[in-house]
Design a protein around this motif. Structure first.
Motif, short mmCIF file in Angstrom:
data_model
loop_
_atom_site.label_atom_id
_atom_site.label_comp_id
_atom_site.label_asym_id
_atom_site.label_seq_id
_atom_site.Cartn_x
_atom_site.Cartn_y
_atom_site.Cartn_z
N GLY A 1 -6.50 1.73 3.06
CA GLY A 1 -5.12 2.08 3.43
C GLY A 1 -4.93 2.54 4.86
O GLY A 1 -3.83 2.39 5.41
N LEU B 1 -4.73 3.25 -3.95
CA LEU B 1 -4.84 2.16 -2.96
C LEU B 1 -6.05 1.29 -3.29
O LEU B 1 -6.00 0.06 -3.24
N ILE C 1 2.82 -0.90 4.48
CA ILE C 1 2.82 0.53 4.13
C ILE C 1 4.20 1.03 3.70
O ILE C 1 5.21 0.78 4.35
N GLY D 1 0.87 -1.18 0.00
CA GLY D 1 0.00 0.00 0.00
C GLY D 1 0.90 1.23 0.00
O GLY D 1 1.66 1.44 0.95
N ARG E 1 -5.36 -0.64 -6.68
CA ARG E 1 -4.43 -1.77 -6.53
C ARG E 1 -5.13 -2.94 -5.84
O ARG E 1 -4.95 -4.10 -6.20
N PHE E 2 -5.92 -2.59 -4.83
CA PHE E 2 -6.64 -3.62 -4.06
C PHE E 2 -7.67 -4.32 -4.94
O PHE E 2 -7.71 -5.56 -5.00
N PRO F 1 -2.44 -4.20 1.37
CA PRO F 1 -2.52 -2.75 1.63
C PRO F 1 -1.95 -2.35 2.99
O PRO F 1 -1.57 -1.19 3.18
N ASN G 1 -2.18 -8.17 -3.36
CA ASN G 1 -1.98 -6.84 -2.80
C ASN G 1 -2.13 -6.91 -1.29
O ASN G 1 -3.08 -7.51 -0.78
N HIS H 1 1.77 5.19 0.05
CA HIS H 1 1.26 6.48 0.52
C HIS H 1 2.28 7.57 0.17
O HIS H 1 3.46 7.29 -0.01
#
Lengths: 410, 234
Positions: A369, A184, A246, A162, A187-188, A243, A241, A164
């Protein structure tokens, strides 16, 4: 006029359809809540090598390496391979400072591009998993523990994290902060659909023997992350994925740098799309071939078309206003707003629905996220201004891809 | 949120559900847009009905003039103050997609008829009460054969704002309305648009505010008059 409206309705329908499809898929996943197999016992955890390819990263490299060394992972099972890709600044000497830690190895080579640096790192490890961390990113201490256990499932060849935005400061970075929340979600949901087609540079982890089997990283129009994911998909592997793993990545602080980065991404995507055109519309690749890849391309042209249309109508409106002032003169008469003139055309209503859906997706991205549905405070800025910026680099990238001009990293 | 992965088989069920939801959103938007446009048309119709009653009332007053003084019937009272916004609203409605064209034409015909009625009534009132209102009849076309009509519309709007006492009546030259065709014939207006009829003389081509001021020097005295005006000019 009728043809133009027809095109607008068709593109709006396609855009809305894709948004609704993603939302429906998310709700299906939410209610089914399948658990991934994961073995997190220390003795079961695989050896992991994280490759840090870097070219002139003297400012950010130290923080990246330190974040890797701070990972909560069995010490003997983690190694960090820094590959200096012919930097002309002090990147190499900074990397060498960390060699005192037994987990860090540093290699240097002539500049050859990110894929060559990754391949050099791959050659110098026998770890089961190999990861990449762009030198402008830092990982959270538990990031690897969120990812490595997922490789218990032998079908999984890669896991994405994930991502950021690292400490947004400028207005543009705050807008990217919102954009990354949307990413986020994307991608998920693409992992839910078995359709991830990008394994981003910041901390994607791969099964090393699969990468070797597929021939390692290769030059891919400055977007090697995308090409590798497409190759994995083509070979039938799964990309997950995580998430909660991080990663914070530095984002361009100004328009010039952002423009260059996004033109590179979009250009690379278009060129890779041509290289992998056999996957488009191909039912053998399931959702990826039938929906995700075609819509990823359509969205580029939709953005450009709507932008061009808006610019055209703004020019027409400005010209009409000029003519009105020229012939009628300026007569200011304050009047109360009249609801009669409130725009209730179907096109505008659909645009509002589309914007509302994007806000919902940003909110879900925040939930995925951060655990909170609350979107970032800069979301209105993103919705208003970013949508006007995006078509600029989309247009530039399409132009460059058409004429195969190539793009620069910096 | 928990990590996720999936095989990449096609989800035909989701494709269909998403399609149905999207189609439903589209149908709702189209229905709502049509509904609001119908509401607008109904609002215009109601306003026109009000104006019609106003005119009928003035006509009745006029017939009673023998028993009343001209002071009771000022030129200001003839046209409803709603007619100016009505002209703008009709123009706006004309630009909207999904508006029933036959309904739109019906509204325009009604509006033109009200203008002609008002014009005739004003002439009678002026004659009987020794008033000197200034009229401009403006003929335009929306068929794309009049490149200057839009700019002429701007100029007349500016003129109406500068001289509130000026009465401008604008007509779609191509509107199928026998009373309008009679007005065109009486004034001998050709299809070389835009055309202005001022003091029974026809002026063709684009005329700026300055041009009209030259034709009508008495406008200078009207700046303080506050009669309502009619300006359907595009």
């Amino acid at each position: 006029m009728v043809f133009g409206s027809g095109v607008v309705f068709a593109l709006l329908f396609l855009s809305l359809y894709f948004e609704v499809f993603l939302l429906v898929s998310f709700l299906e996943r939410r209610f089914s809540t399948p658990k991934m197999r994961a073995d997190a016992r220390p003795e079961s955890l695989p050896d992991v090598a994280i490759i840090v390819p870097c070219f002139n990263e003297e400012r950010a490299l130290g923080a990246s390496i330190e974040s890797l060394l701070a990972l909560e992972y069995p010490r003997g099972k983690l190694s960090v391979i820094v590959v200096d890709d012919g930097s002309t600044d002090s990147t190499l000497s900074i990397a060498r400072r960390y060699e005192s830690d037994s987990r860090v190895r540093v290699f240097t080579k002539e500049n050859g591009g990110k894929h060559t640096a990754m391949n050099l790192g791959l050659e110098h490890t026998d770890a089961e998993l190999v990861g990449c961390l762009d030198a402008d990113s830092v990982v959270a201490p538990d990031a690897l523990m969120q990812i490595a256990p997922l490789f218990t499932d032998a079908r999984i060849a890669a896991v994405t994290p994930g991502i950021h935005v690292k400490t947004p400061k400028t207005m543009l970075q705050h807008m990217q902060h919102v954009e990354y929340r949307l990413s986020l979600f994307n991608r998920f949901i693409l992992a839910v659909l078995g359709s991830v087609f990008i394994t981003p540079g910041p901390f994607s982890i791969f099964r090393a023997n699969v990468i070797r089997e597929l021939g390692g990283w290769r030059y891919a129009h400055s977007t090697e992350d995308m090409e590798m994911a497409l190759r994995l998909q083509e070979a039938g592997y799964m990309i997950a994925n995580a998430p909660n793993a991080i990663v914070h990545t530095a984002t361009p602080p100004n328009l010039k740098d952002l423009f260059r980065q996004r033109v590179r991404w979009t250009y690379g995507w278009l060129r890779n799309a041509v290289d992998y055109k056999h996957m488009f519309g191909n039912w053998r690749y399931g959702n990826l071939g039938l929906i995700v890849l075609p819509f990823a391309i359509i969205s580029i042209f939709t953005g450009i078309y709507f932008f061009a249309r808006i610019v055209f109508y703004l020019f027409v409106a400005a010209y009409q206003k000029y003519m009105e002032l020229h012939y009628a003169g300026f007569h200011f008469r304050p009047s109360a707003p009249d609801l009669f003139y409130f725009n209730t055309s179907a096109i505008w209503m659909l645009v509002w629905v589309s914007v509302a859906l994007i806000l919902v997706l940003i909110s879900i991205g925040s939930l995925i996220g951060t655990g909170s549905r609350r979107p970032p405070a800069s979301t209105p800025l993103f919705v208003i201004f970013y949508s006007l910026l995006v078509p600029l680099w989309l247009g530039a990238a399409v132009f460059r891809a058409f004429f195969k001009t190539g793009v620069r990293w910096r | 949120m928990e990590p996720t992965v999936n095989i990449r088989t096609a989800r035909w069920g989701s494709y269909i559900v998403a399609f149905l939801i999207t189609a439903l959103i589209f149908a709702t938007a189209l229905y709502a847009s049509n509904y609001f446009n119908s509401r607008r048309a109904a609002e215009i119709k109601a306003t026109q009905d009000n104006i019609s009653v106003d005119i009928l009332s003035t006509e009745t007053q006029f017939e009673l003039l023998a028993e009343h003084s001209c002071a009771d019937i000022e030129e200001n009272s003839v046209l409803s103050s709603e007619i100016q916004p009505l002209a703008s609203r009709l123009s706006y409605l004309e630009l909207q997609p999904n508006v029933d064209p036959s309904e739109l034409i019906r509204l325009k015909r009604y509006y033109s008829l009200l203008e002609i009625k008002d014009y005739l009534l004003m002439q009678q009132v002026a004659s009987k009460c020794h008033l000197k209102p200034v009229f401009i009849l403006y003929f335009y076309s929306n068929k794309g054969d009049c490149p200057d009509c839009e700019n002429q519309g701007y100029a007349l709007t500016g003129l109406a704002q500068k001289y509130p006492g000026l009465r401008i009546y604008s007509f779609d030259y191509n509107l199928d309305l026998s009373a309008l065709q009679t007005l065109i014939d009486i004034n001998n207006v050709k299809s070389d648009l835009p055309a202005l009829v001022i003091k029974n003389k026809v002026y063709y081509g684009l005329h700026t505010i300055g041009d009209v001021e030259t034709i009508l020097p008495e406008l200078a005295k009207m700046a303080t008059t506050t009669a309502a005006t009619s300006t359907r000019n595009r």
